[in-house]
Design a protein around this motif. Structure first.
Motif, PDB file in Angstrom:
ATOM      1  N   ILE A 114       0.922  -3.957  -4.819  1.00 34.72           N
ATOM      2  CA  ILE A 114       1.461  -3.313  -3.620  1.00 34.72           C
ATOM      3  C   ILE A 114       0.929  -1.898  -3.563  1.00 34.72           C
ATOM      4  N   ALA A 116       1.279   1.553  -1.276  1.00 32.85           N
ATOM      5  CA  ALA A 116       2.117   2.167  -0.240  1.00 32.85           C
ATOM      6  C   ALA A 116       1.711   3.614  -0.011  1.00 32.85           C
ATOM      7  N   LEU A 154       8.072   7.333  -0.560  1.00 32.35           N
ATOM      8  CA  LEU A 154       7.528   6.626  -1.721  1.00 32.35           C
ATOM      9  C   LEU A 154       8.569   6.540  -2.831  1.00 32.35           C
ATOM     10  N   LEU A 157      11.041   3.811  -1.877  1.00 36.42           N
ATOM     11  CA  LEU A 157      10.528   2.467  -2.133  1.00 36.42           C
ATOM     12  C   LEU A 157      10.521   2.171  -3.625  1.00 36.42           C
ATOM     13  N   ARG A 180       0.009   8.197  -2.732  1.00 43.28           N
ATOM     14  CA  ARG A 180       0.194   6.741  -2.749  1.00 43.28           C
ATOM     15  C   ARG A 180       1.090   6.320  -3.901  1.00 43.28           C
ATOM     16  N   CYS A 195      10.639  -5.460  -1.430  1.00 41.23           N
ATOM     17  CA  CYS A 195       9.670  -4.680  -0.650  1.00 41.23           C
ATOM     18  C   CYS A 195       9.533  -5.273   0.753  1.00 41.23           C
ATOM     19  N   ALA A 199      10.683  -3.548   4.386  1.00 43.46           N
ATOM     20  CA  ALA A 199       9.782  -3.401   5.533  1.00 43.46           C
ATOM     21  C   ALA A 199      10.366  -4.086   6.765  1.00 43.46           C
ATOM     22  N   LEU A 220       7.141   4.211   5.927  1.00 45.81           N
ATOM     23  CA  LEU A 220       6.079   3.826   5.016  1.00 45.81           C
ATOM     24  C   LEU A 220       5.059   2.932   5.695  1.00 45.81           C
ATOM     25  N   VAL A 222       2.560  -0.141   4.106  1.00 45.41           N
ATOM     26  CA  VAL A 222       2.396  -0.875   2.855  1.00 45.41           C
ATOM     27  C   VAL A 222       1.380  -1.993   3.026  1.00 45.41           C
ATOM     28  N   LEU A 244      -3.482  -2.463   3.832  1.00 46.49           N
ATOM     29  CA  LEU A 244      -2.913  -1.165   4.187  1.00 46.49           C
ATOM     30  C   LEU A 244      -3.644  -0.555   5.375  1.00 46.49           C
ATOM     31  N   LEU A 254       4.260  -3.182   7.058  1.00 50.67           N
ATOM     32  CA  LEU A 254       3.708  -3.950   5.947  1.00 50.67           C
ATOM     33  C   LEU A 254       2.804  -5.048   6.468  1.00 50.67           C
TER      34      LEU A 254
END
Length: 360
Positions: A114, A116, A154, A157, A180, A195, A199, A220, A222, A244, A254
């Protein structure tokens, strides 16, 4: 609690009057400038000497525990960063040796990578790019609370993913990388699901308020890779970066790489650079058609859609095949490129699709 966190440790505050049965004392824990924890003590009256001594002893012990936890967490992050660097460098055996019991279980099963970014950082990166060149769940998004991130999306998350992994007993590797966050989580596990749910909750919240594409500092962007193993970690990182980038361009929270592989390439053409290329490639043909000397763009589109079959394309246009042959020779002359070249045909077709999608 919020006011107490703004004061350097040690700090304390009292809520309620001395003779109030709901009197509560708050004491910050830790030695940093911004403590992350506090001890709350509820009493019916002000503390006596023995009680005060007991509270101070508790504060000392809890502060020691908190600082040890922070040191341990920092050490784990350094090990995780080293493991990630080795994986991305193709040194999976060394990565497994360093991971040990801490992250070994994560490397023994398929994982997802992942990637982000905060929305503000992602918007800045998208601007620079233009000028330089989660598994679905059955849980309703409305049931997922969107936590406050206090300007640190961040960190928010990371907390969600770590909490989900801890509750399910999963290993998860989180590495802050500048603006990131890189996460390795078990494929199909609770961390990946959390996650995706987060989202989905952000998407639902934005839809409910009819907000525009991602711009809020608390939001975010992602990208999620396909399932991978230690040997393919480098490829998984590239997949997450690609996802991304697409999420950034589409204003999504996402995007999964598998979603791109299963979809069409045409939505990816909605990019300023691609539009500029298409306009430049077809400009000379459009200028020719504007003089009324033929319909070269429509003829080219019909000919390409029929894979170069003269009779079928001519029938679609309602012209003789010799007329169509003449028009295609004019296209070659104007562009200075041969339609026998498959790369030229591909570029022209994509240019036509791009301008068609834009309504031109």
């Amino acid at each position: 609690m919020e006011r107490l966190r703004e004061r350097p440790a040690p700090a304390s505050a009292v809520v309620g009057a001395p003779d109030n049965e709901d009197r509560v004392e708050l004491h910050s824990l830790g030695t940093g400038r911004r403590p992350r924890a506090a001890l709350a003590v509820g009493t019916a009256a002000a503390l006596g000497t023995a009680e005060r001594y007991a509270v101070h002893s508790a504060i000392a012990l809890l502060t020691l525990t908190t600082e040890r936890s922070r040191s341990l967490h920092a050490a784990e992050q350094r090990i995780g960063a080293a493991v990630l660097r080795m994986l991305l460098a193709g040194e999976s055996d060394h990565a497994r040796a360093v991971a040990g019991d801490l992250y070994g279980a994560l490397l023994d099963a398929p994982f997802r990578l992942i990637l982000a970014e905060s929305a503000s950082a992602s918007a800045a990166r998208a601007h620079a790019d233009r000028h330089a060149r989660v598994a679905p769940t059955k849980r309703s998004p409305a049931a997922v609370a969107v936590p406050e991130t206090n300007g640190d999306p961040l960190g928010g998350l990371a907390e969600i993913v770590e909490s989900a992994a801890a509750r399910s007993g999963e290993s998860v590797l989180l590495v802050p990388d500048g603006e990131r966050l890189v996460v390795l989580a078990v494929d199909g596990g609770a961390a990946v699901a959390a996650c995706g749910e987060y989202a989905a909750a952000l998407e639902a919240a934005r839809a409910a308020t009819r907000e525009q594409p991602v711009t809020d500092e608390d939001e975010l962007v992602v990208g999620l890779s396909a399932p991978a193993g230690p040997i393919a970690a480098g490829a998984a990182y590239k997949q997450a970066e690609q996802a991304l980038s697409v999420a950034r361009r589409r204003g999504r929270f996402l995007v999964e790489h598998e979603e791109l592989a299963a979809g069409s390439v045409l939505p990816l053409l909605a990019d300023d650079a691609v539009r500029a290329f298409a306009d430049g490639l077809l400009r000379a043909l459009r200028e020719h058609d504007a003089t009324g000397r033929g319909d070269l763009v429509a003829s080219l589109r019909a000919w390409l859609s029929r894979h170069g079959q003269w009779d079928a394309a001519a029938a679609d246009l309602g012209v003789h095949r010799h007329t169509l042959r003449y028009r295609m020779r004019r296209v070659e002359e104007i562009l200075g490129r041969s339609l026998d070249d498959p790369d030229v045909r591909m570029e022209l077709w994509l240019a036509l699709k791009t301008t068609a999608a834009a309504g031109e």
